[in-house]
Design an enzyme around this catalytic site. Structure first.
Site, PDB file in Angstrom:
ATOM      1  N   HIS A   1      83.282  -8.673  59.615  1.00  0.00           N
ATOM      2  CA  HIS A   1      82.255  -8.792  60.656  1.00  0.00           C
ATOM      3  C   HIS A   1      82.707  -9.631  61.841  1.00  0.00           C
ATOM      4  O   HIS A   1      81.974  -9.737  62.837  1.00  0.00           O
ATOM      5  CB  HIS A   1      80.921  -9.290  60.063  1.00  0.00           C
TER       6      HIS A   1
ATOM      7  N   ASP B   1      83.694  -7.122  53.349  1.00  0.00           N
ATOM      8  CA  ASP B   1      83.772  -7.925  54.565  1.00  0.00           C
ATOM      9  C   ASP B   1      85.121  -8.636  54.675  1.00  0.00           C
ATOM     10  O   ASP B   1      85.206  -9.852  54.500  1.00  0.00           O
ATOM     11  CB  ASP B   1      82.599  -8.925  54.556  1.00  0.00           C
TER      12      ASP B   1
ATOM     13  N   GLN C   1      77.385 -20.747  60.466  1.00  0.00           N
ATOM     14  CA  GLN C   1      77.819 -19.858  61.544  1.00  0.00           C
ATOM     15  C   GLN C   1      79.083 -20.401  62.216  1.00  0.00           C
ATOM     16  O   GLN C   1      79.150 -21.579  62.572  1.00  0.00           O
ATOM     17  CB  GLN C   1      76.695 -19.683  62.585  1.00  0.00           C
ATOM     18  N   GLY C   2      80.062 -19.513  62.361  1.00  0.00           N
ATOM     19  CA  GLY C   2      81.331 -19.917  62.960  1.00  0.00           C
ATOM     20  C   GLY C   2      82.406 -20.214  61.917  1.00  0.00           C
ATOM     21  O   GLY C   2      83.580 -20.321  62.243  1.00  0.00           O
ATOM     22  N   ASP C   3      81.986 -20.375  60.677  1.00  0.00           N
ATOM     23  CA  ASP C   3      82.956 -20.532  59.581  1.00  0.00           C
ATOM     24  C   ASP C   3      83.379 -19.184  59.030  1.00  0.00           C
ATOM     25  O   ASP C   3      84.362 -19.083  58.278  1.00  0.00           O
ATOM     26  CB  ASP C   3      82.355 -21.356  58.438  1.00  0.00           C
ATOM     27  N   SER C   4      82.625 -18.131  59.374  1.00  0.00           N
ATOM     28  CA  SER C   4      82.904 -16.788  58.879  1.00  0.00           C
ATOM     29  C   SER C   4      84.367 -16.431  59.023  1.00  0.00           C
ATOM     30  O   SER C   4      85.005 -16.764  60.030  1.00  0.00           O
ATOM     31  CB  SER C   4      82.113 -15.751  59.666  1.00  0.00           C
TER      32      SER C   4
HETATM   33  N1  ARG Z   1      78.006 -14.983  58.983  1.00  0.00           N
HETATM   34  C1  ARG Z   1      78.339 -16.338  59.352  1.00  0.00           C
HETATM   35  C2  ARG Z   1      79.356 -16.330  60.487  1.00  0.00           C
HETATM   36  O1  ARG Z   1      79.481 -15.315  61.155  1.00  0.00           O
HETATM   37  C3  ARG Z   1      78.731 -17.186  58.195  1.00  0.00           C
HETATM   38  C4  ARG Z   1      77.561 -17.466  57.388  1.00  0.00           C
HETATM   39  C5  ARG Z   1      77.837 -18.276  56.201  1.00  0.00           C
HETATM   40  N2  ARG Z   1      76.573 -18.729  55.799  1.00  0.00           N
HETATM   41  C6  ARG Z   1      76.375 -19.494  54.737  1.00  0.00           C
HETATM   42  N3  ARG Z   1      75.177 -19.939  54.530  1.00  0.00           N
HETATM   43  N4  ARG Z   1      77.342 -19.812  53.921  1.00  0.00           N
HETATM   44  O2  ARG Z   1      79.931 -17.335  60.831  1.00  0.00           O
END
Ligand code: ARG
Length: 261
Positions: A70, A115, A206-209
């Site tokens: 993603h 993913d 968010q941002g760790d993805s």
């Molecule tokens: N989808 C998020 C991103 O784009 C990462 C989300 C991780 N969330 C969590 N609760 N562990 O950075």
């Protein structure tokens, strides 16, 4: 006088920012605190990569970065991504950067699964504080305590971080993660792996993805997960959900081979 008051204000703000964090973060006098984490040291995780679209990644080989599906737009030539290596401070003058030249996204990727993606660099990367992270090739390490790290938000709706943060989170079984109080069947048990505390407080955000979730293997760190999704960040009963690398390891390896390394 004035700078002292400013320092006090910064300290007070830092303490306020971590009120919802567990003991390890609250005890850290430096802050800020991935959610509920602390600062990583230079060279501690030499495989950590920051990607310019605002994601994390892990160095799989000198020319390939493993990240989340993603985080990329699809498979094909792509020269728009900049990857940063060899630094915990994204503004460090000793950081090393590379441009992408190709992206391979998992063929089965969709908004609810598979993913993962590989980003090929225009030229190999190496140097001080830069190294690769092997991926697991069996389910042997799909339990225990995991380390997570990234430059993403340090709380839900929080800002991206300049300095790399790290934390540890326990494995959560598929049965527990899919229970009614958690994700109620939304986790793909074979292809995703959950980690976090029932009470919340520590998580990727968010941002760790795209960044790795890893643990000690037979001889050093091995990658078990890829940061994928969660309901908010660090909420009670909402562990982080990670791409289960063991399930995809053969596909990742063969894609890497076809990308030339
Ligand atoms: N989808 C998020 C991103 O784009 C990462 C989300 C991780 N969330 C969590 N609760 N562990 O950075």
């Amino acid at each position: 006088m004035r700078s002292w008051r400013t320092l006090l204000a910064i300290l007070a703000a830092a303490v306020t920012a971590v009120t919802m964090s567990p003991a390890p973060a609250a005890a850290d006098p430096v802050g800020p605190f991935v959610v509920g984490g602390s600062r990583a040291a230079l060279g501690e995780f030499p495989f950590m990569v920051r990607l310019s679209m605002g994601c994390g990644g892990a160095l799989y080989s000198p020319t390939l970065v493993l990240t989340a599906g993603h985080c990329v737009s699809g498979t094909g030539t792509n020269t728009s991504i900049t990857a940063t290596f060899g630094a915990i401070d994204l503004q460090s003058t000793s950081r090393v950067t590379r441009r992408s030249n190709y992206v391979y996204r998992a063929p089965g990727y969709n908004s609810t699964g598979d993913d993962w993606a590989l980003i090929r660099l225009a030229s190999p990367v190496s140097g001080a504080n830069i190294g690769t992270l092997p991926i697991v090739t069996s389910t042997a390490y799909d339990s225990g305590t995991f380390t997570i790290a990234g430059w993403g938000a340090n709380r839900e709706n929080g800002a991206q971080q300049r300095y790399l943060l790290k934390a540890t989170v326990p494995f959560v079984s598929d049965t527990t993660c899919n229970s009614a109080s958690m994700y109620a069947g939304r986790v793909n048990a074979a292809r995703e792996i959950c980690a976090g505390f029932t009470a919340g407080g520590v998580d990727t955000c968010q941002g760790d993805s795209g960044g790795p979730m890893f643990r000690q293997g037979a001889s050093g760190w091995v990658q078990v997960g890829i940061v994928s999704w969660g309901d908010g960040c660090a909420r009670p009963n909402k562990p982080g959900v990670y791409t289960q690398v063991s399930y995809f390891s053969a596909a990742i390896r063969s894609a890497a081979t076809s990308l030339g390394g």
